[in-house]
Scaffold this motif. Structure first.
Motif, PDB file in Angstrom:
ATOM      1  N   LEU A  36       0.805  -1.220   0.000  1.00 19.99           N
ATOM      2  CA  LEU A  36       0.000   0.000   0.000  1.00 19.99           C
ATOM      3  C   LEU A  36       0.840   1.274   0.000  1.00 19.99           C
ATOM      4  CD1 LEU A  36      -2.774  -1.061   2.534  1.00 19.99           C
ATOM      5  CD2 LEU A  36      -3.114  -0.601   0.104  1.00 19.99           C
ATOM      6  N   LEU A  37       1.956   1.243   0.752  1.00 17.37           N
ATOM      7  CA  LEU A  37       2.748   2.461   0.940  1.00 17.37           C
ATOM      8  C   LEU A  37       4.063   2.467   0.166  1.00 17.37           C
ATOM      9  CD1 LEU A  37       2.307   3.025   4.789  1.00 17.37           C
ATOM     10  CD2 LEU A  37       1.039   4.083   2.923  1.00 17.37           C
ATOM     11  N   GLY A  38       4.542   1.294  -0.182  1.00 20.22           N
ATOM     12  CA  GLY A  38       5.838   1.218  -0.843  1.00 20.22           C
ATOM     13  C   GLY A  38       6.947   0.899   0.146  1.00 20.22           C
ATOM     14  N   LEU A  39       7.996   0.289  -0.356  1.00 17.35           N
ATOM     15  CA  LEU A  39       9.089  -0.188   0.496  1.00 17.35           C
ATOM     16  C   LEU A  39       9.831   0.958   1.185  1.00 17.35           C
ATOM     17  CD1 LEU A  39      10.795  -2.456   1.587  1.00 17.35           C
ATOM     18  CD2 LEU A  39      12.047  -2.516  -0.574  1.00 17.35           C
ATOM     19  N   LYS A  40      10.094   2.038   0.446  1.00 17.35           N
ATOM     20  CA  LYS A  40      10.836   3.158   1.031  1.00 17.35           C
ATOM     21  C   LYS A  40      10.069   3.790   2.194  1.00 17.35           C
ATOM     22  CE  LYS A  40      13.763   4.704  -2.803  1.00 17.35           C
ATOM     23  NZ  LYS A  40      14.102   5.852  -3.686  1.00 17.35           N
ATOM     24  N   GLN A  41       8.762   3.974   2.011  1.00 15.86           N
ATOM     25  CA  GLN A  41       7.960   4.604   3.060  1.00 15.86           C
ATOM     26  C   GLN A  41       7.901   3.725   4.298  1.00 15.86           C
ATOM     27  OE1 GLN A  41       5.803   7.834   3.259  1.00 15.86           O
ATOM     28  NE2 GLN A  41       6.599   7.013   5.149  1.00 15.86           N
ATOM     29  N   VAL A  42       7.722   2.417   4.116  1.00 16.40           N
ATOM     30  CA  VAL A  42       7.675   1.503   5.253  1.00 16.40           C
ATOM     31  C   VAL A  42       9.026   1.481   5.970  1.00 16.40           C
ATOM     32  CG1 VAL A  42       7.471  -0.932   5.915  1.00 16.40           C
ATOM     33  CG2 VAL A  42       5.809   0.080   4.356  1.00 16.40           C
ATOM     34  N   THR A  43      10.114   1.497   5.208  1.00 14.45           N
ATOM     35  CA  THR A  43      11.445   1.522   5.817  1.00 14.45           C
ATOM     36  C   THR A  43      11.640   2.787   6.640  1.00 14.45           C
ATOM     37  OG1 THR A  43      12.366   0.202   4.001  1.00 14.45           O
ATOM     38  CG2 THR A  43      13.926   1.432   5.364  1.00 14.45           C
ATOM     39  N   THR A  44      11.153   3.934   6.134  1.00 16.28           N
ATOM     40  CA  THR A  44      11.257   5.192   6.880  1.00 16.28           C
ATOM     41  C   THR A  44      10.468   5.122   8.183  1.00 16.28           C
ATOM     42  OG1 THR A  44      11.521   6.458   4.826  1.00 16.28           O
ATOM     43  CG2 THR A  44      10.842   7.680   6.778  1.00 16.28           C
ATOM     44  N   ILE A  45       9.259   4.553   8.118  1.00 17.03           N
ATOM     45  CA  ILE A  45       8.447   4.406   9.335  1.00 17.03           C
ATOM     46  C   ILE A  45       9.164   3.519  10.347  1.00 17.03           C
ATOM     47  CG2 ILE A  45       6.287   3.499  10.267  1.00 17.03           C
ATOM     48  CD1 ILE A  45       4.996   4.197   7.549  1.00 17.03           C
ATOM     49  N   ILE A  46       9.704   2.402   9.880  1.00 24.33           N
ATOM     50  CA  ILE A  46      10.394   1.472  10.775  1.00 24.33           C
ATOM     51  C   ILE A  46      11.622   2.135  11.395  1.00 24.33           C
ATOM     52  CG2 ILE A  46      11.762  -0.658  10.830  1.00 24.33           C
ATOM     53  CD1 ILE A  46       9.762  -1.796   8.777  1.00 24.33           C
ATOM     54  N   THR A  47      12.342   2.928  10.593  1.00 25.60           N
ATOM     55  CA  THR A  47      13.507   3.634  11.125  1.00 25.60           C
ATOM     56  C   THR A  47      13.096   4.552  12.269  1.00 25.60           C
ATOM     57  OG1 THR A  47      14.587   3.577   8.948  1.00 25.60           O
ATOM     58  CG2 THR A  47      15.421   5.173  10.553  1.00 25.60           C
ATOM     59  N   GLY A  48      11.974   5.258  12.111  1.00 22.98           N
ATOM     60  CA  GLY A  48      11.475   6.123  13.177  1.00 22.98           C
ATOM     61  C   GLY A  48      11.104   5.339  14.420  1.00 22.98           C
ATOM     62  N   LEU A  49      10.484   4.178  14.243  1.00 22.84           N
ATOM     63  CA  LEU A  49      10.120   3.335  15.386  1.00 22.84           C
ATOM     64  C   LEU A  49      11.362   2.834  16.117  1.00 22.84           C
ATOM     65  CD1 LEU A  49       7.255   1.258  13.705  1.00 22.84           C
ATOM     66  CD2 LEU A  49       6.984   3.054  15.425  1.00 22.84           C
TER      67      LEU A  49
END
Length: 292
Positions: free
Chosen positions: A90-103
């Motif tokens: 739904l969001l794309g790999l880059k966006q999910v990776t950015t979210i995970i980095t923030g977490l």
């Protein structure tokens, strides 16, 4: 180490041998293995989405946190996301990776107290604002802009942990009308959060553009430096707009940082005063409805 006043000086500082000692002295946390694996897969010509989804899903706490963020009002998805694989689709790999980095950042820099509670709130708002500004104004990759929002002030909690009186320094920085934020920090502690944040971003595998922008984001003389990449100047200019919106949302009518660098920011982004006010109003609306 002194304040960097040019792109060349900033790059030299980040590559200097003595920075390794500074990393150890301040206690910059190493890059977690899950982030190493994610970035390695992301760097492949054909990333394996299932492998990445399985890697993230192996950490139950991270999976729960990721899905909570993805299903929040910030993304306004048309349907509920129930798995990491769905989130990636739904969001794309880059966006999910950015979210995970923030977490991961929140996990490794877990600290208590009202100052740090405000830090994480501001960090979330800045990341959202940077992504929205990058989409609207262009010239910067949206994922890099969002990551800048997460990392640009990450040196603050690290300096709070290292120096017991850093809270007083922080207040002095925010109140200073003329000297740069980093000049005040350097005078008190012989280092500054922009340098620490840039070193952490570098050690965590972030892009050179992002690291340079973090190092220079309080030193507005760089807007007159022809050697500073346009993307770096745009990131710093956008951060000034984002910071002003965040402060206005908190009830602060004036911003010492905007007073120091606002004219440069407007010129760099080709925005007049009305344009800036329009962008600030859009961001305030987002903050008010809980998008960040």
């Amino acid at each position: 180490m002194s304040v960097a006043t040019s792109a060349q000086e900033a790059e030299q500082q980040l590559a200097a041998p003595e920075t390794d000692a500074l990393v150890k002295n301040i206690g910059i946390p190493p890059r977690p293995s899950v982030l190493v694996a994610l970035q390695k897969e992301l760097g492949n010509d054909d990333p394996n989405l299932r492998r990445i989804a399985a890697l993230v899903a192996s950490d139950v706490a991270m999976t729960v946190a990721l899905l909570k963020v993805v299903n929040s009002s910030a993304f306004a998805l048309s349907r509920h996301c129930e798995s990491v694989e769905q989130a990636i689709n739904l969001l794309g790999l880059k966006q999910v990776t950015t979210i995970i980095t923030g977490l991961i950042l929140r996990k490794v820099l877990r600290t208590d107290g009202p100052l740090l509670t405000r830090f994480w709130d501001v960090s979330a708002k800045r990341a959202h604002a940077m992504a929205r500004l990058a989409r609207g104004l262009g010239g910067v990759d949206v994922d890099i802009a969002q990551s800048f929002g997460l990392f640009c002030d990450v040196g603050i909690p690290l300096l709070m942990q290292r120096f017991s009186d850093y809270g007083k320094t922080l207040k002095a920085c925010n109140d200073e009308p003329i000297k740069s934020f980093t000049e005040v920090e350097q005078a008190h502690h012989n280092t500054d959060h922009a340098l620490i944040g840039a070193l952490m971003a570098r050690s965590w595998g972030m892009s050179p553009t992002l690291c340079l922008a973090i190092r220079l984001h309080h030193d507005y003389s760089i807007f007159r430096d022809p050697k500073v990449p346009d993307a770096v100047m745009r990131l710093i200019a956008m951060s000034l707009v984002a910071e002003t919106a965040i402060q206005r949302f908190a009830g602060m009518n004036t911003s010492t940082e905007w007073n120091k660098g606002g004219d440069y920011a407007g010129s760099t982004l080709v925005l007049n005063d009305n344009d800036v006010d329009d962008w600030i109003e859009r961001l305030l609306e987002d903050f008010a409805v809980g998008k960040a």
